[in-house]
Write an enzyme that holds these catalytic residues in place. Structure first.
Site, PDB file in Angstrom:
ATOM      1  N   LYS A 118       0.923  -0.914  -0.191  1.00 20.38           N
ATOM      2  CA  LYS A 118      -0.560  -0.431  -0.225  1.00 20.38           C
ATOM      3  C   LYS A 118       0.737   1.036   0.427  1.00 20.38           C
ATOM      4  O   LYS A 118       2.063   1.310   0.682  1.00 20.38           O
ATOM      5  CB  LYS A 118      -1.028  -0.128   1.383  1.00 20.38           C
ATOM      6  CG  LYS A 118      -1.954   1.026   1.387  1.00 20.38           C
ATOM      7  CD  LYS A 118      -2.454   0.642   2.802  1.00 20.38           C
ATOM      8  CE  LYS A 118      -3.318   2.146   3.248  1.00 20.38           C
ATOM      9  NZ  LYS A 118      -3.972   1.022   4.141  1.00 20.38           N
ATOM     10  N   SER A 137      -9.665   1.026   3.562  1.00 19.32           N
ATOM     11  CA  SER A 137      -9.270   2.532   2.266  1.00 19.32           C
ATOM     12  C   SER A 137      -7.727   1.307   1.509  1.00 19.32           C
ATOM     13  O   SER A 137      -7.559   2.222   1.046  1.00 19.32           O
ATOM     14  CB  SER A 137      -8.192   3.290   3.625  1.00 19.32           C
ATOM     15  OG  SER A 137      -7.141   2.454   4.199  1.00 19.32           O
ATOM     16  N   SER A 165      -9.445  -0.746   8.132  1.00 22.42           N
ATOM     17  CA  SER A 165      -8.474  -0.656   6.531  1.00 22.42           C
ATOM     18  C   SER A 165      -8.149  -1.323   6.384  1.00 22.42           C
ATOM     19  O   SER A 165      -8.164  -2.246   4.423  1.00 22.42           O
ATOM     20  CB  SER A 165      -8.063   0.490   6.226  1.00 22.42           C
ATOM     21  OG  SER A 165      -8.650   1.761   6.057  1.00 22.42           O
TER      22      SER A 165
END
Lengths: 98, 481
Positions: free
Chosen positions: B77, B152, B176
């Site tokens: 990420k 997210s 997330s």
């Protein structure tokens, strides 16, 4: 609670943000909703409850302070939008009275 | 044509000469290209991946020992630092930023010869649950591109879901990792607070943030966790407790009977999709039939979870994000203005609307006159959550709870009403409020054809039993639903 323009201005200043008049209408609406939402916390009696301050169970994790690796001046300045070979550059802060 | 099922199987394919690392890298690069419309990746490190793969192939040919993750294709990420690679938190304010160092988790993956294939799209600074608050645009769900992948860590989830990487690292501050795993039909593990070093993880809310793992099998998640977990000189909040050998220990007991709690307030919550609730109730019946002890536990704090979470995380975020001033890094216009206006203009141009909302709320709860009423109050309630869960874990091994109240939503709804979006975090924030490990397991398919998961929570430092039980659940009940 009512969110006034004065409060928005104060929070925006503390947050180092600025909003256009149109954006202010939206952020005022959103903040009102969000503050109303967190007011839910008042429904719970927390008299005598200690606040939880630390998530880690670890206390005083000591280690010797030895220099292991460091960032060179060049590397440190690499990501700065404005710099010379030694310093970050910022707008002039001390001005002469006209 | 390469087909990935697990790291273990991939490694035996390599050993038997049925594929090479380089072929596998080419396979993944091709898949990433074919699926570019999903917008899962921000940057793809194609040439580096090829180079590393060739080196590993040579080493294998010469019988040189390679690491436990030799040739394993991993995406990370865009909040996890990788030296000399772009790192932006999907924010305009970090446009052009390149990290000067690697996160401890990344260093440990590289030390075991993993191949980092690229960085993945996410909500700006991890703030969002549909991956629609990103400067790079939204990520699409591979199973249905009209729907969001969750967030997210949406790009990381889709990279595993669509076969664009074998595993992926995300971060989980309030769900997330688990929520997008639920929406994408894969495994999402959030270890307990302090299991994995946060060094090199861009901070959103430091007392909540944890690096998490997306995978297709429990064993793969266990292996990654084993490698990246454990004490770190650069993060003193990491637990000094020994990290178990998760992979070896995983199958030591395959038939253990557990004490399982469920929360009626959670399963009968008005926001919960009835079919999701019923599927989980069904699962509980199955578990009971299989001689696990299953009991209801009263949990009347549930409706305080989300507001408590938002007070504390926005407060921490308003402080953490004050470092983005457009001087040391980031964007700036360098107009000839007063210093305060200079900061304001840089930050206002760099942050997106959701980040600004949260900074404003965080500043509000920390400001004079409101601090005790909101911030201290929320810290007190956080303590109550911890006490109540401690009581539950005195008597039970696990809590079973939904991951998300609804399956993946249609794209384009993230900005309509922030509160209704926040409320969907109800089941995931509990683990972050209390610092316990939790996992979302892809057990179910809804009649609307979308996947959804079940969430298992365990006591602090109990990742091993959590992984064991998860393995047992996936093997035993996968076919039943």
């Amino acid at each position: 609670m009512e969110v006034t323009e004065e409060l928005i201005n104060k929070l925006a200043n503390l947050s180092r943000l600025k909003f256009t008049p149109e954006e202010k209408i939206d952020i005022k609406k959103d903040l009102e909703k969000m503050i109303h939402f967190i007011e839910k916390l008042n429904e719970l009696d927390t008299t005598g409850v200690k606040p939880l301050l630390h998530m880690s169970d670890e206390v005083n994790v000591f280690r010797d302070d030895i220099v292991k690796k460091y960032i060179s001046t060049e590397e440190g300045l690499k990501n700065a939008p404005h710099h010379n070979d030694q310093y970050f550059l910022v707008p002039k802060m001390i001005r002469q009275n006209k | 044509m390469f087909e990935f099922s697990s790291i273990e199987q991939y490694h035996s394919q390599l050993q038997e000469g049925r594929c090479t690392c380089l072929q596998v890298v080419e396979h993944y690069l091709q898949k990433i290209k074919e699926n570019a419309h999903l917008n899962a990746f921000i940057k793809v490190y194609a040439d580096e991946a090829r180079e590393k793969a060739s080196l590993l192939d040579k080493q294998r040919d010469s019988n040189i020992k390679t690491g436990k993750l030799a040739g394993v294709i991993i995406s990370i990420k865009d909040v996890i630092a990788y030296k000399d690679h772009p790192l932006t938190s999907s924010s305009k304010i970090l446009e052009g930023f390149e990290s000067l160092y690697s996160a401890t988790a990344v260093d440990r993956l590289l030390a075991e010869d993993a191949i980092l294939i690229g960085s993945t799209n996410c909500d700006e600074f991890g703030m969002g649950s549909a991956n629609e608050h990103s400067v790079y645009g939204p990520v699409k769900n591979y199973l249905d591109i009209t729907r969001t992948p969750g967030g997210s860590s949406g790009g990381s989830a889709v990279s595993v879901q669509a076969g664009l990487s074998m595993v992926s690292l995300g971060s989980d501050t309030g769900g997330s990792v688990r929520q997008p795993a639920d929406h994408c039909g894969i495994i999402g593990l959030k270890p307990g607070y302090g299991r994995i070093s946060r060094y090199g993880l861009i901070a959103y809310a430091s007392s909540f943030d944890q690096i998490g793992i997306f995978s297709k099998t429990i064993k793969d998640a266990a292996l990654i966790l084993e490698i990246i977990a454990g004490p770190d000189d650069y993060d003193s909040t990491v637990s000094t407790q020994q990290v178990p050998a998760y992979t070896n220990e995983l199958n030591r007991t395959s038939n253990e009977k557990y004490k399982i709690a469920y929360l009626p307030q959670a399963l009968d919550h008005p926001s919960l999709d009835i079919e999701i609730g019923n599927s989980i109730k069904d699962l509980l019946l199955h578990l009971e039939k299989d001689n696990h002890q299953v009991k209801a536990v009263n949990f009347d704090l549930l409706d305080f979870a989300v507001p408590t979470y938002y007070v504390l995380t926005t407060a921490e975020a308003s402080s953490n994000l004050s470092r983005y001033d457009g001087i040391k890094y980031g964007i700036s216009n360098h107009e000839n203005v007063e210093l305060t206006d200079f900061y304001k203009s840089n930050r206002s141009a760099g942050f997106g609307s959701e980040v600004k909302r949260r900074i404003m709320l965080g500043t509000f709860v920390l400001s004079t006159g409101y601090y005790d009423a909101y911030f201290t109050k929320a810290q007190q309630i956080r303590n109550l959550f911890r006490d109540q869960l401690n009581l539950v874990f005195n008597d039970f091994d696990f809590i079973i709870i939904p991951t998300v109240p609804k399956t993946a939503s249609l794209s384009g709804n993230s900005n309509l009403d922030p509160i209704s979006v926040y409320l969907a975090d109800i089941y995931t924030v509990i683990a972050n409020l209390t610092g316990i490990p939790a996992i979302s397991l892809p057990l179910f398919t809804h009649t609307n054809t979308l996947p959804f998961g079940v969430q298992i929570m365990a006591n602090r430092l109990n990742e091993l039993p959590l992984l064991r039980f998860s393995n047992q659940l996936l093997i035993k009940y996968n076919a039943d639903f």
